[in-house]
Design a protein around this motif. Structure first.
Motif, PDB file in Angstrom:
ATOM      1  N   ASP A  31      46.863  37.835  69.420  1.00  8.04           N
ATOM      2  CA  ASP A  31      47.252  38.265  68.087  1.00  8.04           C
ATOM      3  C   ASP A  31      46.261  37.675  67.076  1.00  8.04           C
ATOM      4  N   GLY A  32      45.711  38.505  66.210  1.00  8.67           N
ATOM      5  CA  GLY A  32      44.802  38.020  65.174  1.00  8.67           C
ATOM      6  C   GLY A  32      43.345  37.920  65.595  1.00  8.67           C
ATOM      7  N   GLU A  33      43.049  38.331  66.802  1.00  4.95           N
ATOM      8  CA  GLU A  33      41.672  38.265  67.289  1.00  4.95           C
ATOM      9  C   GLU A  33      40.855  39.444  66.742  1.00  4.95           C
ATOM     10  N   MET A  34      39.551  39.234  66.599  1.00  7.14           N
ATOM     11  CA  MET A  34      38.661  40.347  66.295  1.00  7.14           C
ATOM     12  C   MET A  34      37.647  40.377  67.428  1.00  7.14           C
ATOM     13  N   MET A  35      37.726  41.404  68.257  1.00  5.49           N
ATOM     14  CA  MET A  35      36.866  41.406  69.433  1.00  5.49           C
ATOM     15  C   MET A  35      36.124  42.716  69.611  1.00  5.49           C
ATOM     16  N   GLY A  36      35.031  42.629  70.341  1.00 10.87           N
ATOM     17  CA  GLY A  36      34.192  43.798  70.550  1.00 10.87           C
ATOM     18  C   GLY A  36      34.211  44.237  72.003  1.00 10.87           C
ATOM     19  N   ILE A  37      33.982  45.524  72.208  1.00 16.46           N
ATOM     20  CA  ILE A  37      33.837  46.057  73.558  1.00 16.46           C
ATOM     21  C   ILE A  37      32.485  46.732  73.643  1.00 16.46           C
ATOM     22  N   VAL A 183      33.826  44.137  55.975  1.00 17.10           N
ATOM     23  CA  VAL A 183      35.127  44.617  55.474  1.00 17.10           C
ATOM     24  C   VAL A 183      36.194  44.383  56.547  1.00 17.10           C
ATOM     25  N   LEU A 184      35.880  44.756  57.779  1.00 16.63           N
ATOM     26  CA  LEU A 184      36.833  44.565  58.873  1.00 16.63           C
ATOM     27  C   LEU A 184      37.131  43.082  59.103  1.00 16.63           C
ATOM     28  N   ARG A 185      36.062  42.288  59.060  1.00 19.98           N
ATOM     29  CA  ARG A 185      36.216  40.842  59.256  1.00 19.98           C
ATOM     30  C   ARG A 185      37.169  40.249  58.205  1.00 19.98           C
ATOM     31  N   ASN A 186      36.997  40.657  56.937  1.00 20.98           N
ATOM     32  CA  ASN A 186      37.857  40.139  55.867  1.00 20.98           C
ATOM     33  C   ASN A 186      39.301  40.561  56.042  1.00 20.98           C
ATOM     34  N   LEU A 187      39.508  41.802  56.464  1.00 19.99           N
ATOM     35  CA  LEU A 187      40.873  42.285  56.685  1.00 19.99           C
ATOM     36  C   LEU A 187      41.525  41.496  57.817  1.00 19.99           C
ATOM     37  N   ASN A 188      40.728  41.237  58.837  1.00 18.93           N
ATOM     38  CA  ASN A 188      41.202  40.454  59.976  1.00 18.93           C
ATOM     39  C   ASN A 188      41.653  39.063  59.507  1.00 18.93           C
ATOM     40  N   ARG A 189      40.855  38.446  58.630  1.00 20.40           N
ATOM     41  CA  ARG A 189      41.193  37.107  58.129  1.00 20.40           C
ATOM     42  C   ARG A 189      42.380  37.138  57.179  1.00 20.40           C
ATOM     43  N   GLU A 190      42.343  38.093  56.233  1.00 19.56           N
ATOM     44  CA  GLU A 190      43.348  38.082  55.171  1.00 19.56           C
ATOM     45  C   GLU A 190      44.697  38.615  55.620  1.00 19.56           C
ATOM     46  N   LEU A 191      44.686  39.665  56.438  1.00 17.47           N
ATOM     47  CA  LEU A 191      45.955  40.273  56.848  1.00 17.47           C
ATOM     48  C   LEU A 191      46.394  39.811  58.228  1.00 17.47           C
ATOM     49  N   GLY A 192      45.486  39.167  58.955  1.00 23.56           N
ATOM     50  CA  GLY A 192      45.812  38.732  60.314  1.00 23.56           C
ATOM     51  C   GLY A 192      45.913  39.882  61.300  1.00 23.56           C
ATOM     52  N   ILE A 197      36.909  46.574  68.443  1.00 26.93           N
ATOM     53  CA  ILE A 197      35.822  47.469  68.031  1.00 26.93           C
ATOM     54  C   ILE A 197      34.905  47.805  69.202  1.00 26.93           C
ATOM     55  N   VAL A 198      34.719  49.080  69.451  1.00 29.39           N
ATOM     56  CA  VAL A 198      33.721  49.507  70.429  1.00 29.39           C
ATOM     57  C   VAL A 198      32.400  49.665  69.699  1.00 29.39           C
ATOM     58  N   THR A 199      31.355  49.050  70.202  1.00 31.08           N
ATOM     59  CA  THR A 199      30.075  49.184  69.528  1.00 31.08           C
ATOM     60  C   THR A 199      28.901  49.143  70.503  1.00 31.08           C
ATOM     61  N   HIS A 200      27.830  49.834  70.126  1.00 33.81           N
ATOM     62  CA  HIS A 200      26.586  49.774  70.888  1.00 33.81           C
ATOM     63  C   HIS A 200      25.675  48.725  70.278  1.00 33.81           C
ATOM     64  N   ASP A 201      26.004  48.357  69.050  1.00 31.08           N
ATOM     65  CA  ASP A 201      25.097  47.583  68.233  1.00 31.08           C
ATOM     66  C   ASP A 201      25.204  46.080  68.523  1.00 31.08           C
ATOM     67  N   THR A 202      24.188  45.533  69.177  1.00 33.59           N
ATOM     68  CA  THR A 202      24.277  44.124  69.567  1.00 33.59           C
ATOM     69  C   THR A 202      24.196  43.190  68.356  1.00 33.59           C
ATOM     70  N   GLN A 203      23.609  43.680  67.246  1.00 34.14           N
ATOM     71  CA  GLN A 203      23.578  42.868  66.023  1.00 34.14           C
ATOM     72  C   GLN A 203      24.999  42.576  65.545  1.00 34.14           C
ATOM     73  N   LEU A 204      25.857  43.612  65.641  1.00 40.14           N
ATOM     74  CA  LEU A 204      27.216  43.490  65.124  1.00 40.14           C
ATOM     75  C   LEU A 204      28.087  42.604  65.994  1.00 40.14           C
ATOM     76  N   THR A 205      27.806  42.610  67.288  1.00 40.86           N
ATOM     77  CA  THR A 205      28.667  41.826  68.179  1.00 40.86           C
ATOM     78  C   THR A 205      28.588  40.332  67.865  1.00 40.86           C
ATOM     79  N   LYS A 206      27.515  39.923  67.202  1.00 43.17           N
ATOM     80  CA  LYS A 206      27.383  38.504  66.849  1.00 43.17           C
ATOM     81  C   LYS A 206      28.469  38.049  65.885  1.00 43.17           C
ATOM     82  N   LYS A 207      29.044  39.006  65.162  1.00 45.38           N
ATOM     83  CA  LYS A 207      30.054  38.642  64.167  1.00 45.38           C
ATOM     84  C   LYS A 207      31.454  38.536  64.755  1.00 45.38           C
ATOM     85  N   MET A 208      31.586  38.792  66.030  1.00 47.36           N
ATOM     86  CA  MET A 208      32.930  38.820  66.608  1.00 47.36           C
ATOM     87  C   MET A 208      33.254  37.535  67.361  1.00 47.36           C
ATOM     88  N   ASP A 209      34.552  37.303  67.557  1.00 49.17           N
ATOM     89  CA  ASP A 209      34.990  36.097  68.249  1.00 49.17           C
ATOM     90  C   ASP A 209      34.636  36.185  69.727  1.00 49.17           C
TER      91      ASP A 209
END
Ligand SMILES: Nc1ncnc2c1ncn2[C@@H]1O[C@H](COP(=O)(O)OP(=O)(O)OP(=O)(O)O)[C@@H](O)[C@H]1O
Ligand SMILES: [Mg+2]
Length: 291
Positions: A31-37, A183-192, A197-209
């Motif tokens: 619960d409350g995790e932000m993760m990438g696939i 934007v997603l990261r902030n929503l994850n923090r503020e709203l829990g 997120i499915v992504t191809h972009d390896t730059q973006l995966t750095k921002k995930m837990d």
């Protein structure tokens, strides 16, 4: 939030053909995790997201989300689940948005379907994603990145516990992709709210837990962040330091099997055989080409 064990999805194409899109996939999300696939094309990422979102039913396995058993929900319960528990963001804007309605009307739409429509709430959500200044713009007049922020607002309309995003930054440039992820990261923090997120972009995966890699319909490895992401707007030097705190681990499935990356096997010359020799050496397990 998500407990998925030995999940199978088989698509029947015709009487003689089927595709095994998920073959015994295990995934747990807190619960409350932000993760990438991540995973190559055809590995089963969208199939998994569709199962999590209740858009399609798994063939077999176990899938519990927010305490609900998705294999056992009735059709009616599934409709309620899709409307109230999850929010979806797609890569393709056309799937997220109704072009002839304004931003605020688009956000009100899922509320109307649920029966609790409130303009003030729709405005509030658009402000949260930084679109408060374009409430009454028709969708067609917004840029790709702005439309994607409206799409995120729509996914939030009914206060979901879980947001599922399938390549949400697939059709925008790098800078906009970065902004959408913030934007997603902030929503994850503020709203829990839990975000997958499915992504191809390896730059973006750095921002995930945490990032889970899928190969052939199974989770094959996980990349974990050792320390939490502390500096949001890092300069390049700081982000380099962040990179070093990621560690990639292979996943043991419920039957204790592990997938060996194809390139590792190729490197030791295992191409046309399905046998390897396994040896134990002190505290290591070694896989050797038997030839
Ligand atoms: N509705 C369907 N009917 C038949 N086969 C399908 C269906 N949806 C997906 N598949 C097949 O299942 C496998 C997994 O597809 P999926 O769309 O989940 O991959 P993906 O990882 O999302 O790929 P991409 O990165 O290209 O989006 C593929 O072999 C695909 O052809
Ligand atoms: Mg896909």
């Amino acid at each position: 939030m998500i407990d998925c064990q030995n999940l199978m999805k088989i698509y029947k194409i015709d009487d003689d053909h089927e595709v095994i899109a998920l073959q015994g996939l295990d995934l747990q999300v807190e619960d409350g995790e932000m993760m990438g696939i991540i995973g190559s094309s055809g590995s089963g990422k969208s199939t998994l997201l569709n199962m999590l979102g209740g858009l399609d039913r798994p063939t077999a396995g176990k899938l519990l989300i927010d305490g609900k058993d998705l294999l056992r929900l009735s059709d009616k319960e599934l409709v309620k689940y899709k409307l109230e528990t999850v929010g979806f963001v797609w890569q393709n804007n056309a799937r997220n948005l109704i072009p002839y309605l304004s931003a605020v009307e688009n956000v009100e739409m899922p509320m109307l379907i649920k029966g609790h429509h409130k303009r003030s709430r729709a405005k509030e959500i658009l402000e949260m994603v930084g679109m408060g200044h374009r409430l009454h713009s028709k969708l067609g007049s917004l840029s790709g990145g702005e439309q994607q922020r409206v799409a995120i607002a729509i996914s939030l309309a009914n206060n979901p516990r879980l947001i599922l995003a399938d390549e949400p930054t697939g059709s925008v440039d790098v800078k906009t992709a970065d902004l959408i992820l913030d934007v997603l990261r902030n929503l994850n923090r503020e709203l829990g709210v839990t975000i997958v997120i499915v992504t191809h972009d390896t730059q973006l995966t750095k921002k995930m837990d945490r990032i889970v890699a899928i190969r052939d319909g199974k989770t094959s490895s996980e990349i974990l962040r050792r320390s939490h992401f502390l500096h949001e707007n890092t300069d390049s030097e700081e982000s380099l330091q962040e990179e070093e705190t990621h560690v990639e681990l292979a996943v043991l499935d419920s039957a204790r099997r592990v997938q060996i990356p194809e390139e590792y096997l190729e490197a030791i010359g295992i191409t046309d055989t399905n046998k390897v020799r396994m040896e134990m050496e002190e505290d290591k397990i070694i896989i050797v080409n038997p030839k």
